[in-house]
Design a protein around this motif. Structure first.
Motif, PDB file in Angstrom:
ATOM      1  N   MET A   1     -13.326   5.073   5.558  1.00  0.00           N
ATOM      2  CA  MET A   1     -12.156   5.561   4.827  1.00  0.00           C
ATOM      3  C   MET A   1     -11.003   4.575   4.984  1.00  0.00           C
ATOM      4  O   MET A   1     -10.661   4.178   6.094  1.00  0.00           O
ATOM      5  CB  MET A   1     -11.737   6.944   5.357  1.00  0.00           C
ATOM      6  CG  MET A   1     -10.556   7.557   4.623  1.00  0.00           C
ATOM      7  SD  MET A   1     -10.225   9.262   5.135  1.00  0.00           S
ATOM      8  CE  MET A   1      -9.572   8.990   6.791  1.00  0.00           C
ATOM      9  N   ILE A   2     -10.428   4.156   3.862  1.00  0.00           N
ATOM     10  CA  ILE A   2      -9.301   3.224   3.870  1.00  0.00           C
ATOM     11  C   ILE A   2      -8.087   3.947   3.308  1.00  0.00           C
ATOM     12  O   ILE A   2      -8.044   4.267   2.116  1.00  0.00           O
ATOM     13  CB  ILE A   2      -9.615   1.956   3.054  1.00  0.00           C
ATOM     14  CG1 ILE A   2     -10.856   1.261   3.631  1.00  0.00           C
ATOM     15  CG2 ILE A   2      -8.422   1.015   3.031  1.00  0.00           C
ATOM     16  CD1 ILE A   2     -11.309   0.057   2.851  1.00  0.00           C
ATOM     17  N   SER A   3      -7.115   4.206   4.165  1.00  0.00           N
ATOM     18  CA  SER A   3      -5.951   4.991   3.767  1.00  0.00           C
ATOM     19  C   SER A   3      -4.788   4.089   3.371  1.00  0.00           C
ATOM     20  O   SER A   3      -4.470   3.127   4.075  1.00  0.00           O
ATOM     21  CB  SER A   3      -5.502   5.896   4.921  1.00  0.00           C
ATOM     22  OG  SER A   3      -6.517   6.804   5.282  1.00  0.00           O
ATOM     23  N   LEU A   4      -4.152   4.412   2.266  1.00  0.00           N
ATOM     24  CA  LEU A   4      -2.950   3.708   1.861  1.00  0.00           C
ATOM     25  C   LEU A   4      -1.792   4.085   2.789  1.00  0.00           C
ATOM     26  O   LEU A   4      -1.723   5.212   3.273  1.00  0.00           O
ATOM     27  CB  LEU A   4      -2.567   4.070   0.427  1.00  0.00           C
ATOM     28  CG  LEU A   4      -3.505   3.635  -0.694  1.00  0.00           C
ATOM     29  CD1 LEU A   4      -2.973   4.148  -2.030  1.00  0.00           C
ATOM     30  CD2 LEU A   4      -3.652   2.123  -0.732  1.00  0.00           C
ATOM     31  N   SER A   5      -0.882   3.158   3.000  1.00  0.00           N
ATOM     32  CA  SER A   5       0.327   3.456   3.764  1.00  0.00           C
ATOM     33  C   SER A   5       1.252   4.325   2.924  1.00  0.00           C
ATOM     34  O   SER A   5       1.113   4.423   1.701  1.00  0.00           O
ATOM     35  CB  SER A   5       1.049   2.157   4.135  1.00  0.00           C
ATOM     36  OG  SER A   5       1.526   1.517   2.954  1.00  0.00           O
ATOM     37  N   ALA A   8       2.734   2.263   0.223  1.00  0.00           N
ATOM     38  CA  ALA A   8       1.834   1.992  -0.898  1.00  0.00           C
ATOM     39  C   ALA A   8       1.686   3.221  -1.799  1.00  0.00           C
ATOM     40  O   ALA A   8       1.621   3.095  -3.031  1.00  0.00           O
ATOM     41  CB  ALA A   8       0.471   1.550  -0.380  1.00  0.00           C
ATOM     42  N   ILE A   9       1.628   4.406  -1.206  1.00  0.00           N
ATOM     43  CA  ILE A   9       1.568   5.627  -2.022  1.00  0.00           C
ATOM     44  C   ILE A   9       2.847   5.760  -2.829  1.00  0.00           C
ATOM     45  O   ILE A   9       2.819   6.081  -4.030  1.00  0.00           O
ATOM     46  CB  ILE A   9       1.366   6.880  -1.146  1.00  0.00           C
ATOM     47  CG1 ILE A   9       0.141   6.762  -0.266  1.00  0.00           C
ATOM     48  CG2 ILE A   9       1.233   8.123  -2.046  1.00  0.00           C
ATOM     49  CD1 ILE A   9       0.021   7.871   0.779  1.00  0.00           C
ATOM     50  N   ALA A  10       3.986   5.493  -2.189  1.00  0.00           N
ATOM     51  CA  ALA A  10       5.270   5.591  -2.880  1.00  0.00           C
ATOM     52  C   ALA A  10       5.336   4.625  -4.057  1.00  0.00           C
ATOM     53  O   ALA A  10       5.861   4.962  -5.128  1.00  0.00           O
ATOM     54  CB  ALA A  10       6.408   5.326  -1.905  1.00  0.00           C
ATOM     55  N   ALA A  11       4.811   3.425  -3.880  1.00  0.00           N
ATOM     56  CA  ALA A  11       4.808   2.447  -4.961  1.00  0.00           C
ATOM     57  C   ALA A  11       3.950   2.927  -6.122  1.00  0.00           C
ATOM     58  O   ALA A  11       4.290   2.711  -7.296  1.00  0.00           O
ATOM     59  CB  ALA A  11       4.300   1.102  -4.444  1.00  0.00           C
ATOM     60  N   ARG A  12       2.848   3.597  -5.807  1.00  0.00           N
ATOM     61  CA  ARG A  12       1.982   4.121  -6.873  1.00  0.00           C
ATOM     62  C   ARG A  12       2.684   5.241  -7.634  1.00  0.00           C
ATOM     63  O   ARG A  12       2.579   5.341  -8.867  1.00  0.00           O
ATOM     64  CB  ARG A  12       0.657   4.625  -6.273  1.00  0.00           C
ATOM     65  CG  ARG A  12      -0.317   5.189  -7.291  1.00  0.00           C
ATOM     66  CD  ARG A  12      -0.732   4.133  -8.304  1.00  0.00           C
ATOM     67  NE  ARG A  12      -1.541   4.727  -9.374  1.00  0.00           N
ATOM     68  CZ  ARG A  12      -1.045   5.332 -10.454  1.00  0.00           C
ATOM     69  NH1 ARG A  12       0.277   5.438 -10.599  1.00  0.00           N
ATOM     70  NH2 ARG A  12      -1.838   5.830 -11.369  1.00  0.00           N
ATOM     71  N   SER A 171       1.624  18.811 -11.296  1.00  0.00           N
ATOM     72  CA  SER A 171       1.048  18.012 -12.376  1.00  0.00           C
ATOM     73  C   SER A 171       0.073  16.954 -11.858  1.00  0.00           C
ATOM     74  O   SER A 171      -1.012  16.780 -12.401  1.00  0.00           O
ATOM     75  CB  SER A 171       2.155  17.304 -13.173  1.00  0.00           C
ATOM     76  OG  SER A 171       3.091  18.211 -13.683  1.00  0.00           O
ATOM     77  N   ARG A 172       0.489  16.240 -10.834  1.00  0.00           N
ATOM     78  CA  ARG A 172      -0.319  15.125 -10.320  1.00  0.00           C
ATOM     79  C   ARG A 172      -0.117  15.013  -8.819  1.00  0.00           C
ATOM     80  O   ARG A 172       0.966  15.251  -8.297  1.00  0.00           O
ATOM     81  CB  ARG A 172       0.058  13.821 -11.025  1.00  0.00           C
ATOM     82  CG  ARG A 172      -0.668  12.576 -10.530  1.00  0.00           C
ATOM     83  CD  ARG A 172      -0.479  11.376 -11.448  1.00  0.00           C
ATOM     84  NE  ARG A 172      -1.309  11.499 -12.656  1.00  0.00           N
ATOM     85  CZ  ARG A 172      -1.519  10.494 -13.503  1.00  0.00           C
ATOM     86  NH1 ARG A 172      -0.940   9.325 -13.307  1.00  0.00           N
ATOM     87  NH2 ARG A 172      -2.290  10.671 -14.568  1.00  0.00           N
ATOM     88  N   ILE A 173      -1.189  14.619  -8.117  1.00  0.00           N
ATOM     89  CA  ILE A 173      -1.178  14.479  -6.660  1.00  0.00           C
ATOM     90  C   ILE A 173      -1.500  13.032  -6.306  1.00  0.00           C
ATOM     91  O   ILE A 173      -2.469  12.458  -6.813  1.00  0.00           O
ATOM     92  CB  ILE A 173      -2.234  15.403  -6.016  1.00  0.00           C
ATOM     93  CG1 ILE A 173      -2.034  16.850  -6.483  1.00  0.00           C
ATOM     94  CG2 ILE A 173      -2.180  15.311  -4.495  1.00  0.00           C
ATOM     95  CD1 ILE A 173      -3.271  17.711  -6.291  1.00  0.00           C
ATOM     96  N   TYR A 174      -0.673  12.465  -5.435  1.00  0.00           N
ATOM     97  CA  TYR A 174      -0.874  11.099  -4.946  1.00  0.00           C
ATOM     98  C   TYR A 174      -1.151  11.185  -3.453  1.00  0.00           C
ATOM     99  O   TYR A 174      -0.287  11.602  -2.680  1.00  0.00           O
ATOM    100  CB  TYR A 174       0.375  10.259  -5.183  1.00  0.00           C
ATOM    101  CG  TYR A 174       0.801  10.146  -6.630  1.00  0.00           C
ATOM    102  CD1 TYR A 174       0.499   9.010  -7.388  1.00  0.00           C
ATOM    103  CD2 TYR A 174       1.527  11.164  -7.245  1.00  0.00           C
ATOM    104  CE1 TYR A 174       0.898   8.902  -8.716  1.00  0.00           C
ATOM    105  CE2 TYR A 174       1.925  11.061  -8.575  1.00  0.00           C
ATOM    106  CZ  TYR A 174       1.616   9.929  -9.294  1.00  0.00           C
ATOM    107  OH  TYR A 174       2.017   9.828 -10.611  1.00  0.00           O
ATOM    108  N   THR A 175      -2.348  10.801  -3.043  1.00  0.00           N
ATOM    109  CA  THR A 175      -2.680  10.815  -1.616  1.00  0.00           C
ATOM    110  C   THR A 175      -2.988   9.396  -1.154  1.00  0.00           C
ATOM    111  O   THR A 175      -2.982   8.447  -1.932  1.00  0.00           O
ATOM    112  CB  THR A 175      -3.887  11.725  -1.307  1.00  0.00           C
ATOM    113  OG1 THR A 175      -5.112  11.045  -1.620  1.00  0.00           O
ATOM    114  CG2 THR A 175      -3.802  13.035  -2.073  1.00  0.00           C
ATOM    115  N   ALA A 193      -8.118   5.091  -4.316  1.00  0.00           N
ATOM    116  CA  ALA A 193      -7.465   4.001  -3.594  1.00  0.00           C
ATOM    117  C   ALA A 193      -8.522   2.942  -3.285  1.00  0.00           C
ATOM    118  O   ALA A 193      -9.687   3.265  -3.036  1.00  0.00           O
ATOM    119  CB  ALA A 193      -6.840   4.531  -2.305  1.00  0.00           C
ATOM    120  N   PRO A 194      -8.152   1.672  -3.335  1.00  0.00           N
ATOM    121  CA  PRO A 194      -9.130   0.596  -3.109  1.00  0.00           C
ATOM    122  C   PRO A 194      -9.918   0.780  -1.824  1.00  0.00           C
ATOM    123  O   PRO A 194      -9.377   1.132  -0.776  1.00  0.00           O
ATOM    124  CB  PRO A 194      -8.244  -0.658  -3.039  1.00  0.00           C
ATOM    125  CG  PRO A 194      -7.030  -0.314  -3.847  1.00  0.00           C
ATOM    126  CD  PRO A 194      -6.793   1.150  -3.593  1.00  0.00           C
TER     127      PRO A 194
END
Length: 212
Positions: A1-5, A8-12, A171-175, A193-194
């Motif tokens: 599992m590779i988690s975004l910081s 990085a989530i905020a930028a998305r 509406s949308r979820i960013y994890t 996420a990559p």
């Protein structure tokens, strides 16, 4: 599992906020979004304690102790920014004058229910804030959150088990693992996420994630 910081989530999240939008950022992780708005795009940030036109986070030498947002974060005010009392601020939130709210959450259900103000842990005090006003008055609710709890249990569920903030509003979820839309049919994958596979993300999600 590779988690975004968190950054990085905020930028998305920031990439999905259109030019000219009026946006309220919730306490915690969502406050990072304001520093990632793409160059050349104007976004007007609203703070529920009575500011429209929240600017960038100040450097230490430029901090004004009288300027802070609802999360007690020191801020600046953009040119043309305005100050007003809570009644006006909440009227903006409840009256549909804010385009997008970015909130944190403890849980989100597949039908868009959100729980973000209280858990079942009596040692962890609840905090209502303005979230209940935002979810009934803002037409588009984005959630920014970790995909699972610290113990590995899912936060994206068939039904929330914590006290609800709003019904069917997300509406949308960013994890840190994926971007997921909430549709009439349930969760639908937008992107991973990559470095993560769909099977992994599905295994960490209680509800089914649709892919088409």
């Amino acid at each position: 599992m590779i988690s975004l910081s968190d950054s990085a989530i905020a930028a998305r999240v920031a990439a999905d906020i259109p030019d000219g939008a009026y946006v309220n950022l919730g306490i915690g992780k969502p406050t990072h979004v304001s520093t990632h708005i793409p160059a050349g795009r104007e976004v007007i940030f609203h703070a529920e304690n009575g500011i429209l036109g929240v600017g960038p986070v100040p450097s230490e030498e430029d901090v004004d102790p009288e300027l802070m947002d609802a999360s007690k974060r020191f801020i600046t005010v953009a040119p043309g920014g305005a100050f007003f009392e809570h009644t006006d601020s909440f009227a903006m939130m409840r009256g549909g004058h804010i385009d997008i709210a970015v909130l944190g959450a403890y849980q989100v259900a597949e039908n868009g229910d959100i729980a973000n103000w209280a858990t079942l842990d009596e040692s962890f005090p609840p905090a209502v804030g303005g979230a209940m006003d935002l979810v009934v008055g803002v037409p588009k609710i984005f959630v920014m959150m970790k995909h699972v709890n610290r113990d590995g249990s899912p936060k994206l569920l068939k039904s929330c088990t914590y006290p609800l903030t709003g019904l069917g509003v997300v509406s949308r979820i960013y994890t840190d693992l994926a971007v997921i839309d909430v549709t009439p049919d349930g969760f639908r994958l937008v992107e991973l996420a990559p470095g993560n596979s769909f099977d992994l993300v599905q295994s960490l999600t209680e509800a089914t994630i649709l892919t088409n």
